[in-house]
Design a protein around this motif. Structure first.
Motif, PDB file in Angstrom:
ATOM      1  N   VAL A   1      25.291  56.849  44.794  1.00  0.00           N
ATOM      2  CA  VAL A   1      25.182  57.242  43.387  1.00  0.00           C
ATOM      3  C   VAL A   1      26.583  57.583  42.904  1.00  0.00           C
ATOM      4  N   SER A   2      27.008  56.937  41.815  1.00  0.00           N
ATOM      5  CA  SER A   2      28.354  57.172  41.307  1.00  0.00           C
ATOM      6  C   SER A   2      28.319  57.564  39.835  1.00  0.00           C
ATOM      7  N   TYR A   3      29.111  58.570  39.499  1.00  0.00           N
ATOM      8  CA  TYR A   3      29.302  59.032  38.124  1.00  0.00           C
ATOM      9  C   TYR A   3      30.747  58.750  37.741  1.00  0.00           C
ATOM     10  N   GLU A   4      30.977  58.364  36.467  1.00  0.00           N
ATOM     11  CA  GLU A   4      32.342  58.067  36.081  1.00  0.00           C
ATOM     12  C   GLU A   4      32.519  58.158  34.563  1.00  0.00           C
ATOM     13  N   ILE A   5      33.684  58.685  34.138  1.00  0.00           N
ATOM     14  CA  ILE A   5      34.092  58.662  32.743  1.00  0.00           C
ATOM     15  C   ILE A   5      35.013  57.462  32.568  1.00  0.00           C
ATOM     16  N   LEU A   6      34.715  56.599  31.589  1.00  0.00           N
ATOM     17  CA  LEU A   6      35.480  55.379  31.394  1.00  0.00           C
ATOM     18  C   LEU A   6      35.938  55.264  29.938  1.00  0.00           C
ATOM     19  N   ALA A   7      37.017  54.522  29.732  1.00  0.00           N
ATOM     20  CA  ALA A   7      37.523  54.276  28.375  1.00  0.00           C
ATOM     21  C   ALA A   7      36.894  53.017  27.828  1.00  0.00           C
ATOM     22  N   ASP A   8      36.462  53.067  26.581  1.00  0.00           N
ATOM     23  CA  ASP A   8      35.797  51.925  25.968  1.00  0.00           C
ATOM     24  C   ASP A   8      36.819  50.858  25.563  1.00  0.00           C
TER      25      ASP A   8
END
Length: 273
Positions: free
Chosen positions: A266-273
């Motif tokens: 299970v991976s959580y991540e903040i990404l740039a659009d």
């Protein structure tokens, strides 16, 4: 004759004193020179790739209070730039914490608290299970172009690796905010049966960010969820991967030698659009 012996003895004595004095003096000179050389070339000064906290670009120094400590907050554009730089890194440069960054102890404590709040302690560990391996490193992402000047301290991340009997987790915490911005959790027991997409909003809140809308988009396979964040410049992603070892093979996944033929990532991540 006696005077001749007397002068000869005195001459030999003076010669010995001169020789001994010269040897002692030379040793002192060599010692001083050695110390100079060591101080000049034996100590290498390594410049930090990041500088101490200088406040926000508008001259203010905004903080928010998280738990019992003051934490610096970042603008959306700062977060976007940091995320893009970190996710596109070519490598990492390790360094010591500077002013404005949290310590290793704080990073480990925040990581353990994050695992607990996101539900990993209760679902995976059990009340009596302890982490038997913890490692933390502080680094800044290395780009193709060499750094011309030290970066702001919020470009650094603490990478904290936890490992227990039934779980392995690698968390990336921003070194200034102290918040987890990405996590990869491998679970070997009490496996979740589906994507826990309802936790995506909780992940965003714990990252110190805000959602732009209420709807969480889940793909058709139910293995990936996305939530847009404020100003639509960022988004949070949650992915679920069910791994089965084929050909009746078993995988050893802990230092205790425990074996299993299936695990979940299970991976959580903040990404740039």
């Amino acid at each position: 004759m006696k005077k001749t012996y007397k002068y000869m003895f005195l001459t030999i004595l003076l010669a010995l004193v001169f020789i001994f004095g010269s040897m002692v003096g030379m040793n002192i000179i060599l010692q001083i020179r050695e110390n100079q050389l060591l101080s000049e070339s034996g100590i290498a000064v390594i410049e930090s790739p990041v500088r101490a906290w200088q406040g926000r670009a508008d001259g203010t120094d905004e903080t928010d209070k998280n738990t019992d400590e003051e934490r610096y907050s970042l603008t959306t554009m700062q977060v976007k730039d940091v995320v893009e730089r970190w996710n596109n890194r070519q490598g990492e440069i390790l360094h010591n914490p500077v002013e404005g960054q949290i310590s290793m102890m704080e990073a480990v404590r925040e990581g353990e608290e994050w695992l607990k709040l996101i539900g990993m302690k209760e679902e995976v560990y059990g009340t009596d299970t302890e982490l038997n391996f913890v490692r933390a490193t502080l680094s800044v992402g290395m780009q193709k172009d060499a750094l011309s000047a030290p970066l702001e301290p919020y470009y650094s991340f603490w990478t904290v690796h936890f490992s227990g009997s039934y779980l392995d987790a690698v968390l990336c915490l921003n070194a200034v905010t102290g918040r987890v911005w990405s996590a990869r959790i491998t679970i070997y027991d009490n496996l979740p049966q589906e994507l826990p997409y309802e936790k995506l909003r909780q992940f965003v809140e714990m990252a110190g960010l805000q959602a732009a809308e209420d709807t969480i988009s889940v793909n058709e396979e139910g293995m990936q969820a996305v939530l847009m964040l404020e100003d639509n410049l960022l988004y949070a992603q949650l992915k679920y991967q069910n791994v089965t070892i084929e050909d009746n093979s078993m995988v050893e996944y802990t230092s205790n030698g425990l074996l299993h033929d299936r695990y979940v990532i299970v991976s959580y991540e903040i990404l740039a659009d």
